[in-house]
Design an enzyme around this catalytic site. Structure first.
Site, PDB file in Angstrom:
ATOM      1  N   GLU A  79      38.703  -2.202  37.776  1.00  0.00           N
ATOM      2  CA  GLU A  79      38.407  -2.959  38.996  1.00  0.00           C
ATOM      3  C   GLU A  79      37.220  -3.873  38.742  1.00  0.00           C
ATOM      4  O   GLU A  79      36.625  -4.398  39.669  1.00  0.00           O
ATOM      5  CB  GLU A  79      38.170  -2.020  40.180  1.00  0.00           C
ATOM      6  CG  GLU A  79      37.106  -0.982  39.948  1.00  0.00           C
ATOM      7  CD  GLU A  79      36.892  -0.109  41.169  1.00  0.00           C
ATOM      8  OE1 GLU A  79      36.521  -0.669  42.204  1.00  0.00           O
ATOM      9  OE2 GLU A  79      37.062   1.116  41.066  1.00  0.00           O
ATOM     10  N   CYS A 111      39.379   3.251  41.624  1.00  0.00           N
ATOM     11  CA  CYS A 111      39.173   4.232  40.536  1.00  0.00           C
ATOM     12  C   CYS A 111      40.447   4.966  40.148  1.00  0.00           C
ATOM     13  O   CYS A 111      40.447   5.756  39.206  1.00  0.00           O
ATOM     14  CB  CYS A 111      38.128   5.263  40.950  1.00  0.00           C
ATOM     15  SG  CYS A 111      36.557   4.532  41.351  1.00  0.00           S
ATOM     16  N   THR A 152      24.517   5.684  42.247  1.00  0.00           N
ATOM     17  CA  THR A 152      25.867   6.059  41.812  1.00  0.00           C
ATOM     18  C   THR A 152      26.506   4.948  40.980  1.00  0.00           C
ATOM     19  O   THR A 152      27.720   4.877  40.857  1.00  0.00           O
ATOM     20  CB  THR A 152      26.775   6.413  43.021  1.00  0.00           C
ATOM     21  OG1 THR A 152      27.001   5.233  43.805  1.00  0.00           O
ATOM     22  CG2 THR A 152      26.136   7.467  43.905  1.00  0.00           C
ATOM     23  N   HIS A 233      37.698  13.171  39.969  1.00  0.00           N
ATOM     24  CA  HIS A 233      37.023  11.875  39.891  1.00  0.00           C
ATOM     25  C   HIS A 233      35.568  12.120  40.303  1.00  0.00           C
ATOM     26  O   HIS A 233      35.316  12.769  41.336  1.00  0.00           O
ATOM     27  CB  HIS A 233      37.701  10.877  40.841  1.00  0.00           C
ATOM     28  CG  HIS A 233      36.903   9.637  41.066  1.00  0.00           C
ATOM     29  ND1 HIS A 233      36.446   8.854  40.024  1.00  0.00           N
ATOM     30  CD2 HIS A 233      36.452   9.043  42.206  1.00  0.00           C
ATOM     31  CE1 HIS A 233      35.761   7.833  40.518  1.00  0.00           C
ATOM     32  NE2 HIS A 233      35.737   7.928  41.834  1.00  0.00           N
ATOM     33  N   LYS A 242      31.402  19.058  45.840  1.00  0.00           N
ATOM     34  CA  LYS A 242      31.778  19.231  47.263  1.00  0.00           C
ATOM     35  C   LYS A 242      33.275  19.481  47.382  1.00  0.00           C
ATOM     36  O   LYS A 242      33.705  20.301  48.190  1.00  0.00           O
ATOM     37  CB  LYS A 242      31.419  17.968  48.056  1.00  0.00           C
ATOM     38  CG  LYS A 242      29.945  17.788  48.320  1.00  0.00           C
ATOM     39  CD  LYS A 242      29.792  16.585  49.246  1.00  0.00           C
ATOM     40  CE  LYS A 242      28.364  16.170  49.369  1.00  0.00           C
ATOM     41  NZ  LYS A 242      28.155  15.180  50.421  1.00  0.00           N
TER      42      LYS A 242
HETATM   43  P1  HMG Z   1      22.499   8.300  50.897  1.00  0.00           P
HETATM   44  O1  HMG Z   1      22.993   8.096  52.283  1.00  0.00           O
HETATM   45  O2  HMG Z   1      21.304   7.544  50.471  1.00  0.00           O
HETATM   46  O3  HMG Z   1      22.232   9.798  50.576  1.00  0.00           O
HETATM   47  O4  HMG Z   1      23.653   7.925  49.857  1.00  0.00           O
HETATM   48  P2  HMG Z   1      22.177  11.067  51.573  1.00  0.00           P
HETATM   49  O5  HMG Z   1      21.089  10.919  52.554  1.00  0.00           O
HETATM   50  O6  HMG Z   1      23.577  11.379  52.090  1.00  0.00           O
HETATM   51  O7  HMG Z   1      21.758  12.175  50.496  1.00  0.00           O
HETATM   52  C1  HMG Z   1      22.634  12.491  49.458  1.00  0.00           C
HETATM   53  C2  HMG Z   1      22.560  14.003  49.256  1.00  0.00           C
HETATM   54  O8  HMG Z   1      21.259  14.306  48.747  1.00  0.00           O
HETATM   55  C3  HMG Z   1      22.733  14.832  50.530  1.00  0.00           C
HETATM   56  O9  HMG Z   1      23.431  15.990  50.148  1.00  0.00           O
HETATM   57  C4  HMG Z   1      21.304  15.194  50.897  1.00  0.00           C
HETATM   58  O10 HMG Z   1      21.192  16.389  51.669  1.00  0.00           O
HETATM   59  C5  HMG Z   1      20.712  15.385  49.510  1.00  0.00           C
HETATM   60  P3  HMG Z   1      24.848  16.344  50.853  1.00  0.00           P
HETATM   61  O11 HMG Z   1      24.569  16.529  52.301  1.00  0.00           O
HETATM   62  O12 HMG Z   1      25.737  15.118  50.653  1.00  0.00           O
HETATM   63  O13 HMG Z   1      25.308  17.549  50.144  1.00  0.00           O
HETATM   64  N1  HMG Z   1      19.244  15.283  49.443  1.00  0.00           N
HETATM   65  C6  HMG Z   1      18.487  16.099  48.707  1.00  0.00           C
HETATM   66  N2  HMG Z   1      18.788  17.146  47.912  1.00  0.00           N
HETATM   67  C7  HMG Z   1      17.777  17.787  47.264  1.00  0.00           C
HETATM   68  N3  HMG Z   1      16.461  17.438  47.411  1.00  0.00           N
HETATM   69  C8  HMG Z   1      16.112  16.412  48.186  1.00  0.00           C
HETATM   70  C9  HMG Z   1      17.140  15.680  48.891  1.00  0.00           C
HETATM   71  N4  HMG Z   1      17.147  14.626  49.729  1.00  0.00           N
HETATM   72  C10 HMG Z   1      18.437  14.402  50.062  1.00  0.00           C
HETATM   73  N5  HMG Z   1      14.818  16.068  48.320  1.00  0.00           N
HETATM   74  C11 HMG Z   1      25.968   7.999  49.221  1.00  0.00           C
HETATM   75  C12 HMG Z   1      24.693   8.791  49.394  1.00  0.00           C
HETATM   76  C13 HMG Z   1      26.984   8.812  48.441  1.00  0.00           C
HETATM   77  C14 HMG Z   1      26.551   7.670  50.602  1.00  0.00           C
HETATM   78  C15 HMG Z   1      25.665   6.681  48.465  1.00  0.00           C
HETATM   79  O14 HMG Z   1      25.141   6.967  47.203  1.00  0.00           O
HETATM   80  C16 HMG Z   1      26.858   5.759  48.300  1.00  0.00           C
HETATM   81  O15 HMG Z   1      27.198   4.978  49.192  1.00  0.00           O
HETATM   82  N6  HMG Z   1      27.539   5.798  47.091  1.00  0.00           N
HETATM   83  C17 HMG Z   1      28.682   4.960  46.785  1.00  0.00           C
HETATM   84  C18 HMG Z   1      29.971   5.454  47.422  1.00  0.00           C
HETATM   85  C19 HMG Z   1      30.541   6.688  46.768  1.00  0.00           C
HETATM   86  O16 HMG Z   1      30.245   7.033  45.647  1.00  0.00           O
HETATM   87  N7  HMG Z   1      31.483   7.377  47.473  1.00  0.00           N
HETATM   88  C20 HMG Z   1      32.145   8.538  46.940  1.00  0.00           C
HETATM   89  C21 HMG Z   1      33.554   8.725  47.451  1.00  0.00           C
HETATM   90  S1  HMG Z   1      34.522   7.226  47.272  1.00  0.00           S
HETATM   91  C22 HMG Z   1      35.020   7.226  45.598  1.00  0.00           C
HETATM   92  O17 HMG Z   1      34.878   8.206  44.924  1.00  0.00           O
HETATM   93  C23 HMG Z   1      35.563   5.951  45.046  1.00  0.00           C
HETATM   94  C24 HMG Z   1      34.593   5.117  44.243  1.00  0.00           C
HETATM   95  O18 HMG Z   1      34.396   5.673  42.972  1.00  0.00           O
HETATM   96  C25 HMG Z   1      35.095   3.674  44.162  1.00  0.00           C
HETATM   97  C26 HMG Z   1      36.503   3.406  43.679  1.00  0.00           C
HETATM   98  O19 HMG Z   1      37.457   4.101  43.960  1.00  0.00           O
HETATM   99  O20 HMG Z   1      36.661   2.360  43.035  1.00  0.00           O
HETATM  100  C27 HMG Z   1      33.237   5.041  44.913  1.00  0.00           C
END
Ligand code: HMG
Length: 389
Positions: A79, A111, A152, A233, A242
């Site tokens: 992609e 992906c 990420t 993935h 998760k």
């Molecule tokens: P965010 O909103 O900044 O993070 O971004 P958050 O506030 O949700 O925190 C992340 C985790 O860290 C949470 O854990 C917090 O509790 C924890 P969870 O509740 O999720 O288990 N946390 C801590 N842990 C330990 N000590 C601390 C601490 N502080 C917080 N001090 C988000 C997170 C994934 C949303 C962001 O990184 C993002 O937008 N990423 C890109 C999208 C993505 O990867 N999505 C995954 C599913 S989609 C997919 O897999 C397809 C993809 O690969 C694309 C494709 O297909 O081409 C993305």
């Protein structure tokens, strides 16, 4: 006749940034990235690497002259394509010296596309068992500096040779697929960085996994206990954890401990590289097979492929007696030898990719140790170089 993955090899950049240092620079607690996201290091892809060079660098070390003569299908799933018309596979086939009689195509569905490529290749070999097919998932994950998706990011390519009587994994004809129109992550043609609804995408990922996994169990009259390990993935490694946790209540306490132990091996390399979109599931599989001492021939491995937009597939493979022979066993050493860059250096490299403009451009590629590099653009054509030719 049995068909599946005969060889696997991985390529990424020689550069990485430390995630605790990045967290510090972004005023985040390091444990948010290290534990909450589940990433320790992130590959920093220099301008001299693109989808084509990463794919060629992944494939060339594993191919023998006999393989090259037998390959008649080349699929590059990506992609992060470099052209709206011409397939990256054509450039890759040329760099690798493959036959001009081979079919060369590029596939896209976020992906997920490498899984579509793998299934296409397996069907092709079932019809032409003396041939071999090369499938490569190659991508650079970009969300933008200071964005929620930044920790990420990552990049790299996984190359897989598909053949009859494969050394590594026989692919079973048992896929369950789910595909529907979902706006969780997309990249319009005018954007160099992905648009994403991060929390929503993570929820959809789990929904898709639950849907195809439960349908698989029903269709095959199978049980979680039938699997030696599940692979996922891994857009960030906590995401796979998760998904695994979402089915663990179906297992006994002992089975839960075993599945979690296998998962730690499966996420080892992704933890050091980050997301590589199409190749990510297969880096997880490679990581499991290279790292895990508790696997044996005959083990059933489950694979969950997910691509935003969205498409999911769950299918299985059976581990073969000599699987170690087909693997990229030196990968842990190569990852350990990479060079660490600081956050300012990472940001400069992020901002100085080949620009999407018509002008001639020259890139600084001399410090890139990879065999295949992008040297620039002349007359609106990307210039590739084999540094060992
Ligand atoms: P965010 O909103 O900044 O993070 O971004 P958050 O506030 O949700 O925190 C992340 C985790 O860290 C949470 O854990 C917090 O509790 C924890 P969870 O509740 O999720 O288990 N946390 C801590 N842990 C330990 N000590 C601390 C601490 N502080 C917080 N001090 C988000 C997170 C994934 C949303 C962001 O990184 C993002 O937008 N990423 C890109 C999208 C993505 O990867 N999505 C995954 C599913 S989609 C997919 O897999 C397809 C993809 O690969 C694309 C494709 O297909 O081409 C993305």
């Amino acid at each position: 006749m049995q068909v599946g993955i005969d060889k696997m090899h991985f390529a990424t950049s020689h550069l990485y940034v430390d995630m605790a240092e990045l967290a510090d620079a972004r005023q985040q607690a390091p444990d948010k990235y290290l534990i909450g996201i589940g990433q320790s290091q992130m590959a920093v892809i220099p301008p001299s690497q693109d989808t084509v060079t990463l794919a060629a660098n992944a494939a060339y070390p594993m191919l023998t002259a006999e393989d090259i003569a037998a390959i008649d299908l080349v699929v590059v799933a990506t992609e992060s394509g470099i052209d709206n018309s011409k397939a990256a596979a054509i450039y890759v086939a040329k760099l690798l010296g493959l036959s001009k009689r081979a079919r060369t195509i590029e596939m896209k569905e976020a992906c997920y596309a490498a899984t579509a490529g793998l299934q296409l290749a397996a069907d092709h070999i079932r019809v032409h068992p003396t041939k071999k097919a090369l499938v490569i998932g190659s991508d650079i994950a970009r969300y933008g500096l200071n964005s929620a998706g930044e920790p990420t990011q990552g990049g790299g390519a996984v190359a897989m040779l598909v053949s009859a009587d494969p050394q590594i994994l026989v692919l079973n004809d048992d896929s369950v697929v789910l595909s529907d129109d979902v706006m969780d992550f997309w990249r319009p043609l005018y954007h160099t960085e992905a648009l994403v609804d991060g929390k929503y995408s993570s929820n959809i990922y789990i929904d898709y996994f639950q849907d195809v996994f439960q349908a698989y169990l029903k269709e095959q009259s199978a049980d979680l206990a039938d699997f030696a390990a599940l692979t996922f993935h891994l857009p960030y490694t906590k995401m796979g954890l998760k998904a695994l946790r979402s089915v663990l209540p179906m297992a006994t306490t002992d089975q839960q401990t075993t599945l979690l132990a296998h998962f730690e091996h499966a996420r080892r390399f992704s933890r050091q590289v980050g997301n590589l979109y199409t190749g990510s599931l297969y880096l997880g599989l490679l990581s499991l097979l290279v790292s895990d001492p508790d696997l044996k021939a005959g083990d059933l491995i489950g694979l969950f492929s997910y691509g935003s937009g969205a498409e999911g597939e769950f299918y299985t493979g059976r581990l073969q007696p000599n699987y170690q022979r087909g693997l990229d066993l030196e990968l842990p050493q190569r990852l350990a030898r990479r060079q660490r860059v600081n956050v300012a250096e990472y940001e400069a490299l992020f901002n100085h990719q080949l620009q999407w403009i018509a002008d001639d451009q020259q890139l600084d590629y001399q410090n890139d140790p990879q065999r295949f590099v992008l040297t620039g653009q002349v007359n609106e054509q990307r210039q590739y170089l084999d540094q060992q030719a």
